[in-house]
Design a protein around this motif. Structure first.
Motif, short mmCIF file in Angstrom:
data_model
loop_
_atom_site.label_atom_id
_atom_site.label_comp_id
_atom_site.label_asym_id
_atom_site.label_seq_id
_atom_site.Cartn_x
_atom_site.Cartn_y
_atom_site.Cartn_z
N VAL A 116 2.63 3.17 -8.40
CA VAL A 116 1.20 3.62 -8.38
C VAL A 116 0.15 2.82 -7.89
O VAL A 116 -0.66 3.16 -6.95
N ASN A 117 0.12 1.63 -8.48
CA ASN A 117 -0.87 0.64 -7.60
C ASN A 117 -0.80 0.37 -6.58
O ASN A 117 -1.80 0.39 -5.62
N VAL A 118 0.39 0.29 -5.87
CA VAL A 118 0.89 -0.09 -4.34
C VAL A 118 0.27 1.19 -3.53
O VAL A 118 -0.29 0.81 -2.57
N ALA A 119 0.77 2.15 -4.04
CA ALA A 119 0.59 3.39 -3.23
C ALA A 119 -0.94 3.93 -3.28
O ALA A 119 -1.52 3.95 -2.07
N ASN A 120 -1.80 3.50 -4.31
CA ASN A 120 -3.26 3.78 -4.37
C ASN A 120 -3.82 2.93 -3.39
O ASN A 120 -4.64 3.09 -2.79
N TYR A 121 -3.09 1.57 -3.38
CA TYR A 121 -3.93 0.53 -2.81
C TYR A 121 -3.76 0.74 -1.24
O TYR A 121 -4.64 0.63 -0.57
N ILE A 122 -2.45 1.29 -0.84
CA ILE A 122 -2.28 1.33 0.66
C ILE A 122 -3.19 2.58 1.13
O ILE A 122 -4.03 2.45 2.11
N SER A 123 -3.44 3.79 0.17
CA SER A 123 -4.24 5.03 0.72
C SER A 123 -5.51 4.45 0.92
O SER A 123 -6.30 4.92 1.69
N SER A 124 -5.95 3.26 -0.08
CA SER A 124 -7.42 3.14 -0.17
C SER A 124 -7.64 2.18 1.02
O SER A 124 -8.88 2.22 1.53
N ILE A 125 -6.90 1.36 1.55
CA ILE A 125 -7.27 0.60 3.11
C ILE A 125 -6.85 1.27 4.20
O ILE A 125 -7.20 0.76 5.18
N ALA A 126 -5.88 2.35 4.01
CA ALA A 126 -5.41 2.73 5.23
C ALA A 126 -6.25 3.66 6.25
O ALA A 126 -6.07 3.79 7.34
#
Ligand code: FRU
Length: 327
Positions: A116-126
């Motif tokens: 969840v952390n990684v998915a949210n992080y990628i969507s926050s920077i993408a």
């Protein structure tokens, strides 16, 4: 006498060669040193399920007082955990899970939260443009590889612009993913992110990107976040990884829990530890915090050694005294 009886914690560890496992064992040893009547016996599974099964059988035969196990893979280890329970030995499963709920207690980092952390992080920077992701998975059949993937893909699948275009099955080690990543990237260069299930494989991915001159185009996100020279935090600080997720080993907590179990206390069955995303914004703070903990641990080790020396001197003196008095 219950308080002076030596008790043995038998630990069937996955393997003892990578830094994450080493750090887990070290934390356990520091914790165990507080209890002079407790002995920790660590058996090396060499990251191989057959070896680990042999080790579990050995601990059962030896009738250790409690077993800790971090299963190489879930399914094949499950019957042996049940065998230990039948033999009357409580079992604390750590980090990687078994199949089902037939164990005494479990303790480990929250692997679903990692995804969840990684998915949210990628969507926050993408941003909003379409972006392509490669997922590099841990060993098939080990529970963190499963949990880190399912939770990640659930979120990515709900986005419109993010796509996992390829996934590679690794075995948690750096070497295991290099060839297949290289051959994929030769065909498809237009990749934006690589999510690797741990920092060792993430570092392997970086080697491949560098070789193909793609290291400036792809952001890599790993997991573990060890505070060591080649660990995740340093890799983030060196801009090799875009981010990592700190995945606690739970070494101290496992020993504390095992001792509560040995004392017959009632413990929670499932105990999860929080994970934290680390990127360039908090890498320094995290390093600082972990450095402080490390210094504190060194102090504890020194104090433990001093106490041991004093106890030895005391035992020698009192034996001498007894001999003198007997004369
Ligand atoms: C260490 C390791 C870690 C990973 C964990 C998962 O052996 O491969 O890198 O986070 O196991 O169980």
């Amino acid at each position: 006498n219950k308080s002076t009886k030596k008790l043995t914690i038998g630990f069937a560890q996955t393997g003892i060669n990578d830094q994450w496992r080493k750090s887990m064992i070290k934390d356990m040893e520091i914790e165990v040193a507080f209890y002079p009547n407790i002995n920790l016996k660590v058996l090396d599974g060499k990251d191989n399920i057959e070896n680990q099964i042999k080790n579990l059988e050995e601990l059962i035969l030896e009738k250790v007082d409690i077993i800790i196990v971090s299963p190489v893979k879930s399914k094949p280890i499950t019957p042996y955990v049940e065998k230990a329970l039948k033999a009357g030995i409580p079992v604390l499963v750590v980090d990687r899970k078994i199949d089902g709920q037939n164990y005494t207690a479990y303790l480990g980092g929250d692997n679903e939260q990692v995804g969840v952390n990684v998915a949210n992080y990628i969507s926050s920077i993408a941003g909003n443009d379409p972006k392509k992701i490669i997922e590099i998975k841990g060993l098939k059949g080990s529970s963190p590889a499963y949990d880190r993937s399912i939770s990640f893909n659930k979120i990515i699948n709900k986005t419109n612009n993010l796509n996992v275009v390829h996934s590679i099955e690794g075995n948690w080690e750096e070497y295991s993913i290099k060839d297949s990543l290289k051959s994929f990237l030769k065909k498809e260069k237009d990749i934006n992110y690589i999510y690797a299930h741990n920092d060792r494989m993430a570092l392997g991915a970086w080697d491949v990107l560098k070789e193909l001159n793609l290291d400036n185009h792809v952001d890599i996100i790993g997991v573990d976040g060890l505070n060591e020279p080649n660990g995740g935090i340093q890799l983030v600080k060196d801009n090799i990884l875009k981010a990592t997720v700190f995945y606690p080993t739970g070494g101290h907590e496992a020993i504390k829990l095992a001792i509560e179990m040995l004392n017959g206390e009632k413990v929670n069955k499932n105990n999860t530890l929080e994970t934290i995303l680390i990127d360039s914004r908090n890498a320094d703070i995290m390093k600082h915090q972990f450095d402080k903990i490390y210094e504190h641990q060194l102090d504890i080790i020194k104090q433990q050694e001093k106490i041991k020396q004093q106890e030895d001197t005391y035992t020698k003196q009192s034996t001498t005294l007894k001999i003198v008095l007997a004369l």
